[in-house]
Design a protein around this motif. Structure first.
Motif, PDB file in Angstrom:
ATOM      1  N   PRO A  87      22.992   1.688 -83.072  1.00  0.00           N
ATOM      2  CA  PRO A  87      23.950   2.211 -84.069  1.00  0.00           C
ATOM      3  C   PRO A  87      24.326   3.668 -83.853  1.00  0.00           C
ATOM      4  N   HIS A  88      23.551   4.394 -83.043  1.00  0.00           N
ATOM      5  CA  HIS A  88      23.822   5.817 -82.835  1.00  0.00           C
ATOM      6  C   HIS A  88      24.212   6.148 -81.387  1.00  0.00           C
ATOM      7  N   ARG A  89      24.602   5.136 -80.642  1.00  0.00           N
ATOM      8  CA  ARG A  89      25.188   5.381 -79.316  1.00  0.00           C
ATOM      9  C   ARG A  89      26.704   5.522 -79.485  1.00  0.00           C
ATOM     10  N   HIS A  90      27.078   6.591 -80.117  1.00  0.00           N
ATOM     11  CA  HIS A  90      28.480   6.750 -80.514  1.00  0.00           C
ATOM     12  C   HIS A  90      29.414   6.900 -79.324  1.00  0.00           C
ATOM     13  N   TRP A  91      28.900   7.360 -78.194  1.00  0.00           N
ATOM     14  CA  TRP A  91      29.746   7.519 -77.016  1.00  0.00           C
ATOM     15  C   TRP A  91      30.228   6.166 -76.479  1.00  0.00           C
ATOM     16  N   GLU A  92      29.595   5.063 -76.945  1.00  0.00           N
ATOM     17  CA  GLU A  92      30.027   3.734 -76.514  1.00  0.00           C
ATOM     18  C   GLU A  92      31.163   3.193 -77.386  1.00  0.00           C
ATOM     19  N   GLU A  93      31.466   3.885 -78.483  1.00  0.00           N
ATOM     20  CA  GLU A  93      32.530   3.445 -79.377  1.00  0.00           C
ATOM     21  C   GLU A  93      33.898   3.763 -78.779  1.00  0.00           C
ATOM     22  N   ALA A  94      34.906   2.949 -79.132  1.00  0.00           N
ATOM     23  CA  ALA A  94      36.260   3.173 -78.614  1.00  0.00           C
ATOM     24  C   ALA A  94      36.793   4.525 -79.061  1.00  0.00           C
ATOM     25  N   GLU A  95      36.470   4.933 -80.295  1.00  0.00           N
ATOM     26  CA  GLU A  95      36.907   6.225 -80.825  1.00  0.00           C
ATOM     27  C   GLU A  95      35.919   6.673 -81.892  1.00  0.00           C
ATOM     28  N   VAL A  96      35.510   7.926 -81.824  1.00  0.00           N
ATOM     29  CA  VAL A  96      34.578   8.490 -82.812  1.00  0.00           C
ATOM     30  C   VAL A  96      35.371   9.376 -83.750  1.00  0.00           C
ATOM     31  N   THR A  97      35.420   9.001 -85.023  1.00  0.00           N
ATOM     32  CA  THR A  97      36.234   9.740 -85.991  1.00  0.00           C
ATOM     33  C   THR A  97      35.451  10.232 -87.193  1.00  0.00           C
ATOM     34  N   SER A  98      34.219   9.748 -87.389  1.00  0.00           N
ATOM     35  CA  SER A  98      33.467  10.097 -88.593  1.00  0.00           C
ATOM     36  C   SER A  98      32.182  10.841 -88.259  1.00  0.00           C
ATOM     37  N   PRO A  99      31.803  11.812 -89.067  1.00  0.00           N
ATOM     38  CA  PRO A  99      30.526  12.501 -88.871  1.00  0.00           C
ATOM     39  C   PRO A  99      29.355  11.547 -89.050  1.00  0.00           C
ATOM     40  N   CYS A 100      28.203  11.929 -88.525  1.00  0.00           N
ATOM     41  CA  CYS A 100      26.959  11.165 -88.690  1.00  0.00           C
ATOM     42  C   CYS A 100      25.846  12.162 -88.990  1.00  0.00           C
ATOM     43  N   ALA A 101      25.386  12.160 -90.217  1.00  0.00           N
ATOM     44  CA  ALA A 101      24.385  13.141 -90.624  1.00  0.00           C
ATOM     45  C   ALA A 101      23.086  12.992 -89.837  1.00  0.00           C
ATOM     46  N   LEU A 102      22.720  11.757 -89.501  1.00  0.00           N
ATOM     47  CA  LEU A 102      21.484  11.551 -88.757  1.00  0.00           C
ATOM     48  C   LEU A 102      21.587  12.155 -87.351  1.00  0.00           C
ATOM     49  N   CYS A 103      22.705  11.926 -86.688  1.00  0.00           N
ATOM     50  CA  CYS A 103      22.906  12.525 -85.361  1.00  0.00           C
ATOM     51  C   CYS A 103      23.033  14.041 -85.450  1.00  0.00           C
ATOM     52  N   ALA A 104      23.593  14.534 -86.555  1.00  0.00           N
ATOM     53  CA  ALA A 104      23.730  15.975 -86.738  1.00  0.00           C
ATOM     54  C   ALA A 104      22.371  16.655 -86.797  1.00  0.00           C
ATOM     55  N   LEU A 105      21.350  15.921 -87.215  1.00  0.00           N
ATOM     56  CA  LEU A 105      19.995  16.477 -87.229  1.00  0.00           C
ATOM     57  C   LEU A 105      19.252  16.216 -85.924  1.00  0.00           C
ATOM     58  N   LEU A 106      19.306  14.983 -85.443  1.00  0.00           N
ATOM     59  CA  LEU A 106      18.392  14.558 -84.389  1.00  0.00           C
ATOM     60  C   LEU A 106      18.934  14.640 -82.970  1.00  0.00           C
ATOM     61  N   LEU A 107      20.251  14.542 -82.802  1.00  0.00           N
ATOM     62  CA  LEU A 107      20.796  14.359 -81.462  1.00  0.00           C
ATOM     63  C   LEU A 107      21.767  15.431 -81.012  1.00  0.00           C
ATOM     64  N   VAL A 108      21.990  16.458 -81.821  1.00  0.00           N
ATOM     65  CA  VAL A 108      22.902  17.527 -81.429  1.00  0.00           C
ATOM     66  C   VAL A 108      22.455  18.183 -80.127  1.00  0.00           C
ATOM     67  N   ASP A 109      21.164  18.410 -79.964  1.00  0.00           N
ATOM     68  CA  ASP A 109      20.681  19.079 -78.753  1.00  0.00           C
ATOM     69  C   ASP A 109      20.951  18.232 -77.511  1.00  0.00           C
ATOM     70  N   TRP A 110      20.884  16.909 -77.638  1.00  0.00           N
ATOM     71  CA  TRP A 110      21.215  16.047 -76.496  1.00  0.00           C
ATOM     72  C   TRP A 110      22.690  16.192 -76.133  1.00  0.00           C
ATOM     73  N   TYR A 111      23.564  16.129 -77.138  1.00  0.00           N
ATOM     74  CA  TYR A 111      24.993  16.288 -76.867  1.00  0.00           C
ATOM     75  C   TYR A 111      25.283  17.656 -76.247  1.00  0.00           C
ATOM     76  N   ASP A 112      24.676  18.688 -76.793  1.00  0.00           N
ATOM     77  CA  ASP A 112      24.940  20.050 -76.301  1.00  0.00           C
ATOM     78  C   ASP A 112      24.460  20.227 -74.868  1.00  0.00           C
ATOM     79  N   ALA A 113      23.213  19.842 -74.607  1.00  0.00           N
ATOM     80  CA  ALA A 113      22.635  20.103 -73.285  1.00  0.00           C
ATOM     81  C   ALA A 113      23.265  19.206 -72.212  1.00  0.00           C
TER      82      ALA A 113
END
Length: 472
Positions: free
Chosen positions: A350-376
């Motif tokens: 449910p949190h592999r958002h890069w596999e979605e056709a288009e990402v348009t909505s925020p995700c509070a869980l990813c904002a806490l847990l996965l921001v560092d992965w996206y950034d790095a």
């Protein structure tokens, strides 16, 4: 036999001091700074929940099993009618449960609090915890917060065999380093067992909870091995201190021990940034419990909570790249990118958002847990020489910025991506990309004015743009 008595995870003196200084005495409003990833995630949830609508915990029940509640400070409209706290209870010297309740409400102001006093004198009783958990299930609480600790014989997981030194080599052996990444993912859970091995009434009661109830517990402040944080279905939460550091125009986040006296960066499953004035892991867990109450499916938090810890070797190597770019080899870059992809495979679907056709909505869980992965991951790709790598890095950065719109780092990375992509084009296309970079650097500067590099990058792009043609 039920085992020894437990204790509130933060002492009365610390609780009382925090209660006096951190909250408005009449309204209960939190007065201290709301900083760090945890507050970025909470505010993301408030801005727009996972379903695209405002969501601040309305309709959710948070059960708080604690003690020293002062009902004069907790908004009556937010207290569940089944709460087990005597209305005439005097304010205690510490007010531990009051602090926990107010922090949960700061994170989820629309939630109801099922307050359950589990103390007998100065001790927390296991039988009262068991009864309270049964009441929480009966009232259909979505989240249970336990800022208490009992001694446990559940041992720490032995991870000393993992060769963490590989992440300190600028060009580690690929096979060995990727094996280390896999090991960190597999062994991120800090406890070797799933519960106390001795007879434990608390663990027995936790095992009886419905599977859709999330349990959040203090990771340990008096001692570093504690129940209920040891229970496999509970998230043990602690504090850390973080500091943004600029290295060669790149903003890195450095983590360190909290000011909490017995704070540990190893024992918790999840650490969140310790805001100024906070002391004791008692006050980390209700922030996470409140955030969970704003989610559509709070229980899914448990499957993702330990991901930031598992990311550690990748972040260490990425930071090493940023500090010594002249020493980075092609092989090392490939190794790190493969590591980020290995980590991505461990993220729940449910949190592999890069596999979605288009990402348009925020995700509070990813904002806490996965921001560092996206950034790095995006920063590593943006450092490449090919347009394809830069385009991929920009794509990852843009998804991160959508998921975590309150994060300065995600906005800054998108700005860096547009600026880097402008190097491969000319004319109006280049100007348009630089304009987008300027927009995102400006947003990053607004979100983190203390980070000078964002404003410098914003102003540098503005100064390099030609003056607009005069309007006719």
């Amino acid at each position: 036999m039920t085992g020894p008595d437990g204790e509130l995870a933060t002492d009365g003196t610390t609780s009382a001091a925090f209660l006096r200084t951190a909250f408005h005495p009449s309204t209960g409003e939190l007065l201290v700074s709301r900083t760090g990833r945890i507050w970025e995630a909470i505010l993301t949830a408030h801005d727009a929940g996972q379903d695209g609508t405002d969501h601040d915990g309305v309709g959710s029940i948070i059960a708080i099993l604690d003690g020293e509640f002062d009902l004069t400070m907790i908004p009556a409209g937010r207290v569940h009618p089944a709460s087990r706290v005597a209305a005439s209870s005097p304010s205690s010297a510490g007010g531990h449960g009051t602090v926990v309740a107010l922090l949960a409400l700061a994170a989820a102001p629309g939630a109801q609090l099922l307050l359950i006093d589990v103390m007998a004198g100065p001790f927390v009783r296991a039988a009262k915890i068991a009864d309270g958990l049964a009441l929480a299930a009966e009232c259909r609480a979505a989240v249970v917060n336990l800022s208490v600790e009992f001694p446990t014989d559940c041992a720490h997981r032995d991870a000393t065999w993992i060769d963490s030194s590989l992440a300190l080599e600028i060009d580690p052996d690929p096979v060995r380093f990727l094996g280390e990444v896999d090991a960190w993912i597999a062994h991120a859970e800090p406890y070797a067992g799933s519960r106390c091995t001795r007879a434990c009434e608390v663990c027995d009661a936790l095992a009886r909870l419905p599977g859709d109830v999330l349990v959040v517990a203090a990771s340990g402040n008096i001692r570093d091995q504690v129940c209920p944080a040891c229970f496999a279905g509970a998230i043990g939460v602690g504090f850390q201190r973080t500091q943004r550091v600029e290295v060669g125009g790149i903003v890195l986040t450095a983590s360190g021990l909290p000011e909490t006296e017995m704070g540990s960066l190893v024992t918790p499953e999840l650490v969140v940034e310790e805001p100024p004035g906070f002391r004791g892991t008692s006050f980390a867990s209700p922030l996470v419990a409140g955030l969970a109450a704003t989610l559509t499916h709070p229980a899914e938090f448990a499957a993702t909570a330990r991901l930031p810890f598992a990311l550690s070797p990748l972040l260490m190597l990425a930071n090493l790249f940023a500090q010594h770019p002249e020493s980075v080899t092609t092989r090392a870059v490939t190794t790190l990118q493969q590591g980020f992809q290995r980590f991505a495979a461990a993220i729940p679907a449910p949190h592999r958002h890069w596999e979605e056709a288009e990402v348009t909505s925020p995700c509070a869980l990813c904002a806490l847990l996965l921001v560092d992965w996206y950034d790095a991951f995006s920063a590593t790709l943006l450092a490449g020489d090919s347009p394809e790598a830069v385009e991929q890095g920009l794509g990852i950065a843009r998804i991160g910025a959508v998921l975590a719109p309150r994060s300065a780092s995600t906005a800054g990375n998108v700005g860096a991506g547009w600026k880097r992509s402008a190097d491969f084009v000319a004319g109006p296309d280049r100007a348009a990309r630089l304009e987008r970079a300027h927009t995102y650097f400006a947003r990053a500067a607004d979100l983190a004015p203390e980070v000078a590099v964002y404003a410098a990058l914003r102003d540098g792009i503005a100064g390099s743009q030609p003056d607009p043609a005069p309007s006719s």
